[in-house]
Design a protein around this motif. Structure first.
Motif, PDB file in Angstrom:
ATOM      1  N   THR A   2      41.203  63.121  46.738  1.00 24.20           N
ATOM      2  CA  THR A   2      42.497  62.447  46.735  1.00 24.20           C
ATOM      3  C   THR A   2      42.865  62.064  45.315  1.00 24.20           C
ATOM      4  OG1 THR A   2      42.107  61.550  48.949  1.00 24.20           O
ATOM      5  CG2 THR A   2      43.825  60.511  47.628  1.00 24.20           C
ATOM      6  N   GLU A  23      52.907  62.403  53.168  1.00 27.21           N
ATOM      7  CA  GLU A  23      52.472  63.289  54.251  1.00 27.21           C
ATOM      8  C   GLU A  23      51.129  63.944  53.977  1.00 27.21           C
ATOM      9  OE1 GLU A  23      55.770  65.941  54.405  1.00 27.21           O
ATOM     10  OE2 GLU A  23      57.019  64.606  55.641  1.00 27.21           O
ATOM     11  N   ARG A  24      50.520  63.623  52.822  1.00 24.41           N
ATOM     12  CA  ARG A  24      49.249  64.245  52.447  1.00 24.41           C
ATOM     13  C   ARG A  24      48.231  63.186  52.019  1.00 24.41           C
ATOM     14  NH1 ARG A  24      53.282  67.642  51.815  1.00 24.41           N
ATOM     15  NH2 ARG A  24      52.944  69.889  51.958  1.00 24.41           N
ATOM     16  N   PRO A  25      47.886  62.262  52.904  1.00 29.07           N
ATOM     17  CA  PRO A  25      46.992  61.168  52.513  1.00 29.07           C
ATOM     18  C   PRO A  25      45.602  61.611  52.088  1.00 29.07           C
ATOM     19  CG  PRO A  25      47.289  61.219  54.900  1.00 29.07           C
ATOM     20  CD  PRO A  25      48.290  62.171  54.321  1.00 29.07           C
ATOM     21  N   GLU A  26      45.167  62.792  52.547  1.00 32.11           N
ATOM     22  CA  GLU A  26      43.837  63.261  52.161  1.00 32.11           C
ATOM     23  C   GLU A  26      43.838  63.892  50.774  1.00 32.11           C
ATOM     24  OE1 GLU A  26      42.367  65.852  55.136  1.00 32.11           O
ATOM     25  OE2 GLU A  26      42.225  64.297  56.688  1.00 32.11           O
ATOM     26  N   GLU A  27      45.018  64.207  50.265  1.00 27.51           N
ATOM     27  CA  GLU A  27      45.125  64.875  48.973  1.00 27.51           C
ATOM     28  C   GLU A  27      45.806  64.024  47.919  1.00 27.51           C
ATOM     29  OE1 GLU A  27      45.958  68.965  51.480  1.00 27.51           O
ATOM     30  OE2 GLU A  27      47.498  68.094  50.214  1.00 27.51           O
ATOM     31  N   GLN A  29      47.729  60.085  46.806  1.00 29.81           N
ATOM     32  CA  GLN A  29      47.993  58.666  47.023  1.00 29.81           C
ATOM     33  C   GLN A  29      49.019  58.196  45.995  1.00 29.81           C
ATOM     34  OE1 GLN A  29      44.637  56.091  46.451  1.00 29.81           O
ATOM     35  NE2 GLN A  29      45.772  54.215  46.936  1.00 29.81           N
ATOM     36  N   ASN A 385      52.189  72.813  49.091  1.00 29.28           N
ATOM     37  CA  ASN A 385      50.776  73.173  49.192  1.00 29.28           C
ATOM     38  C   ASN A 385      50.222  73.536  47.819  1.00 29.28           C
ATOM     39  OD1 ASN A 385      50.696  72.751  51.925  1.00 29.28           O
ATOM     40  ND2 ASN A 385      50.873  74.911  52.482  1.00 29.28           N
ATOM     41  N   GLN A 389      47.549  70.955  46.613  1.00 27.30           N
ATOM     42  CA  GLN A 389      46.243  71.527  46.902  1.00 27.30           C
ATOM     43  C   GLN A 389      45.764  72.459  45.800  1.00 27.30           C
ATOM     44  OE1 GLN A 389      46.673  73.527  50.677  1.00 27.30           O
ATOM     45  NE2 GLN A 389      46.996  71.629  51.814  1.00 27.30           N
TER      46      GLN A 389
END
Length: 437
Positions: A2, A23-27, A29, A385, A389
């Protein structure tokens, strides 16, 4: 992993990135917001809360380095006005943060040098968000050329028209002054020049341009007998004038701009026929490329419809892409949202897109444009993405780095120089940062 993100510049463009981060809390913050205007910061704090995120630490324009240090920022999304990019991006890099910057990378040759020097010295990275690459129709044209369907590219014919809703808007706001935006040859056309660079996998070398302010501005209004004009739409304007924008008719515009102008005096709703406009509204460019191809490009900012036509000629045939983004502007009152995507019943120019391939000694065939899920035919999902990512194994190489950003503005910078001198310009002579043909 993250990563910790900050957003520098909280105008309307910042919202899409804030939403994507949420929308991307795992990637990702969100850890900070930066803007010199407290009204726009307050608006984004409310927007952040609506997404279920906590209130964010706020910073002013002079606090870039302090923000990166105090919040341990990994990456900063820069959505500030174009003329700030060189200073903001170079400072952030030297402060130790990677940068995602909205196009254009910067507006002049000095800006490209400052950014590339800072990137090289800091070892940090810069990503430029050329979202047009991810549109399925543009990707389909790239695939067709890359597959060798038209052979070696010899020339590109590219016509882009902005309508009287979208195009006119550049003449109301900060873009109307060339010192702020570099003109539409930088701010808008850098998208288009990037597409050409990417489509034909080559770099521009030589540019000649012609253009001027032929429609908007006070002199043109006087010549057409439009009479005395109000200075702005919100306070002085009339709801019956389709050229005027009343910021109170849209909640976002009202909060972001009308209610926030008390802090910095920025007027988002100036009359398009007022004085002080220094950018062009009609432009033509001829560019020569390292691979021998030539580009013929035009941009018009007062068309009754919006879209583009591009034809790529090759040794085996020709590919043609036509896109109608909005067939007509017919509303009495300007709607700030863009694009509308509304098809008007009975209009002979329906919104839509078509990619056609015609080889020598053969009839034309239509090439299917694959569609994905989500905004812009799935393009939004793909670019986010790549941004959050990291680019995967993409055979179309859609992710754009700082060198792509330099090549995209190179045509516009050279074109502006050509407008001034009346001469063709060799891009290598401009000493752009990181330039390589």
């Amino acid at each position: 992993m993250t990563r910790r993100y900050a957003v520098a510049g909280t105008g309307s463009r910042a919202q899409s990135y804030v939403r994507a981060i949420s929308e991307r809390p795992e990637e990702a913050q969100l850890v900070a917001l930066l803007d010199p205007n407290p009204g726009r910061l307050a608006y984004h704090q409310r927007f952040v809360a609506s997404l279920g995120l906590p209130a964010q630490p706020e910073y002013g324009a002079d606090d870039l380095e302090r923000m990166v240090k105090e919040q341990s920022v990994d990456r900063v999304v820069v959505t500030s006005p174009d003329y700030t990019h060189a200073d903001v991006v170079s400072r952030l890099l030297r402060a130790g943060a990677d940068v995602i910057v909205e196009k254009p990378l910067t507006i002049d040759a000095d800006g490209t040098r400052r950014i590339v020097d800072a990137m090289n010295e800091s070892g940090k990275s810069v990503v430029v968000t050329f979202n047009y690459r991810y549109s399925p129709r543009n990707s389909a044209l790239r695939q067709l050329i890359q597959d060798g369907e038209i052979g070696q590219v010899t020339s590109v014919e590219f016509q882009w028209v902005l309508d009287t809703r979208h195009g006119a808007d550049y003449f109301r706001r900060w873009h109307r002054e060339k010192q702020n935006s570099g003109g539409l040859l930088i701010h808008k056309a850098s998208h288009h020049f990037d597409l050409v660079n990417w489509w034909i996998a080559s770099s521009p070398r030589r540019v000649f341009a012609s253009g001027g302010l032929a429609f908007y501005g006070s002199d043109n209004a006087a010549a057409r007998g439009l009479g005395e004009r109000p200075a702005r739409g919100t306070v002085d304007g009339s709801a019956n004038d389709p050229w005027l924008l009343d910021l109170r008719t849209d909640d976002t515009y009202r909060q972001l701009y009308y209610e926030s102008e008390q802090y910095d005096g920025y007027l988002r709703d100036q009359d398009v026929f007022g004085p002080g406009i220094t950018i062009e509204d009609n432009m033509s460019v001829i560019a020569e490329y390292a691979n021998g191809a030539r580009l013929s490009y035009s941009l018009n900012a007062h068309s009754p419809w919006e879209g583009y036509r591009v034809s790529v000629n090759g040794t085996l045939g020709r590919a043609e892409l036509e896109v109608v983004e909005r067939a007509a502007v017919v509303d009495d009152q300007i709607d700030p949202s863009y694009p509308s995507g509304r098809v008007i019943a009975g209009d002979v120019r329906a919104n839509g897109e078509r990619l056609v391939l015609q080889k020598h000694w053969a009839t034309a065939v239509e090439v299917e444009i694959p569609r994905g899920e989500g905004g812009h035919g799935g393009g939004d999902r793909l670019i986010y993405n790549d941004l959050f990512q990291g680019p995967g194994d993409d055979p179309l190489a859609r992710a754009a780095d700082v060198h792509d950003g330099v090549r995209a503005v190179a045509v516009g910078i050279a074109a502006n120089e050509s407008l001034t001198t009346g001469q063709p310009i060799n891009i290598a002579d401009l000493n752009l940062g990181g330039w390589s043909a």
